[in-house]
Design a protein around this motif. Structure first.
Motif, PDB file in Angstrom:
ATOM      1  N   THR A   1     -12.908 -40.115  34.893  1.00  0.00           N
ATOM      2  CA  THR A   1     -13.912 -39.249  33.929  1.00  0.00           C
ATOM      3  C   THR A   1     -14.210 -38.056  34.618  1.00  0.00           C
ATOM      4  O   THR A   1     -14.206 -37.023  33.716  1.00  0.00           O
ATOM      5  CB  THR A   1     -15.029 -40.119  33.672  1.00  0.00           C
ATOM      6  N   PHE A   2     -14.458 -37.909  35.986  1.00  0.00           N
ATOM      7  CA  PHE A   2     -15.023 -36.626  36.284  1.00  0.00           C
ATOM      8  C   PHE A   2     -14.106 -36.256  37.501  1.00  0.00           C
ATOM      9  O   PHE A   2     -13.578 -37.120  38.276  1.00  0.00           O
ATOM     10  CB  PHE A   2     -16.434 -36.923  36.856  1.00  0.00           C
ATOM     11  N   SER A   3     -13.876 -34.939  37.778  1.00  0.00           N
ATOM     12  CA  SER A   3     -13.034 -34.580  38.612  1.00  0.00           C
ATOM     13  C   SER A   3     -13.583 -34.450  40.087  1.00  0.00           C
ATOM     14  O   SER A   3     -12.738 -34.386  41.109  1.00  0.00           O
ATOM     15  CB  SER A   3     -12.655 -32.679  38.402  1.00  0.00           C
ATOM     16  N   CYS A   4     -14.821 -34.703  40.206  1.00  0.00           N
ATOM     17  CA  CYS A   4     -15.325 -34.529  41.580  1.00  0.00           C
ATOM     18  C   CYS A   4     -16.891 -35.167  41.438  1.00  0.00           C
ATOM     19  O   CYS A   4     -17.368 -35.308  40.271  1.00  0.00           O
ATOM     20  CB  CYS A   4     -15.389 -33.179  42.216  1.00  0.00           C
ATOM     21  N   LEU A   5     -17.438 -35.561  42.522  1.00  0.00           N
ATOM     22  CA  LEU A   5     -18.812 -36.009  42.736  1.00  0.00           C
ATOM     23  C   LEU A   5     -20.015 -35.230  42.164  1.00  0.00           C
ATOM     24  O   LEU A   5     -20.596 -35.393  41.295  1.00  0.00           O
ATOM     25  CB  LEU A   5     -19.131 -36.446  44.147  1.00  0.00           C
ATOM     26  N   ALA A   6     -19.639 -33.675  42.540  1.00  0.00           N
ATOM     27  CA  ALA A   6     -20.476 -32.602  41.946  1.00  0.00           C
ATOM     28  C   ALA A   6     -20.638 -32.623  40.303  1.00  0.00           C
ATOM     29  O   ALA A   6     -21.642 -32.504  39.706  1.00  0.00           O
ATOM     30  CB  ALA A   6     -20.061 -31.371  42.415  1.00  0.00           C
TER      31      ALA A   6
END
Length: 210
Positions: free
Chosen positions: A69-74
């Motif tokens: 879902t998200f490209s990175c933790l940020a």
């Protein structure tokens, strides 16, 4: 494996060990935004990219899927902090331009409007972020084939066939397409060589040639 920045802002499961095929190796859950149905978000290091920052994926235990879902933790943390309820929604491509899931969604829309070149760009980016993204690979080989890029389509179809089932449906259409392709000199990939015998069917039989 490379730890992402701001890792201390999530409650990582320090006791997590892989004891079964799902979720796959490379996934590390954390408890933030759990809603009690058994699904969870977590870090995922794509195969071959363990020295890069992980993406954030979410488990869908009913279908044994892992959604990238998200490209990175940020990106996840931004969605979490801006969520109106306890569960962050999947980002749009405008919100997270490297989200594999958002890229595939955008590619599907481009395919619907017959914007093949746009779809290919999105899918190439999605598979760069997550090389084993089964759904993206299955869409990408078809677009390459549509463009007449047969050798590239073969290479991507082979990757789709061996990609993890947790990242998409079995690539049965890609396999049927491969079976219809003539032999190529110098092509020594074992999946290619055995394509006529493969079925991608599992369960319900004592033995299986695949």
């Amino acid at each position: 494996m490379l730890s992402p920045p701001r890792l201390d802002e999530v409650n990582l499961d320090s006791d997590w060990t892989h004891q079964r095929p799902y979720p796959p190796l490379g996934f590390r859950p954390f408890s933030d935004c759990e809603i009690g149905n058994g699904d969870t978000f977590g870090l995922y290091w794509p195969i071959g990219l363990e020295d890069k920052e992980p993406i954030v994926a979410e488990t869908w235990h009913d279908s044994w899927e892992l959604q990238p879902t998200f490209s990175c933790l940020a990106s996840f943390l931004a969605a979490r902090d801006n969520a109106e309820d306890a569960y962050p929604e999947a980002p749009s491509l405008a919100a997270d331009g490297n989200s594999p899931r958002a890229l595939v969604d955008a590619a599907k829309e481009a395919i619907r409007t017959q914007s093949t070149e746009v779809a290919v760009l999105h899918l190439e980016r999605a598979t760069a972020m997550l090389p084993e993204y089964t759904d993206a690979l299955s869409l990408l080989w078809a677009q390459y084939a549509r463009q007449g890029r047969t050798e590239e389509a073969i290479a991507i179809a082979l990757r789709a066939i061996i990609a993890p089932p947790s990242f998409g449906m079995r690539a049965t259409k890609a396999l049927r397409w491969l079976k219809a392709q003539p032999d190529l000199p110098g092509q020594d990939d074992p999946i290619w060589q055995a394509r006529a015998q493969l079925t991608l069917s599992y369960g319900g039989a004592k033995t299986n040639g695949d």
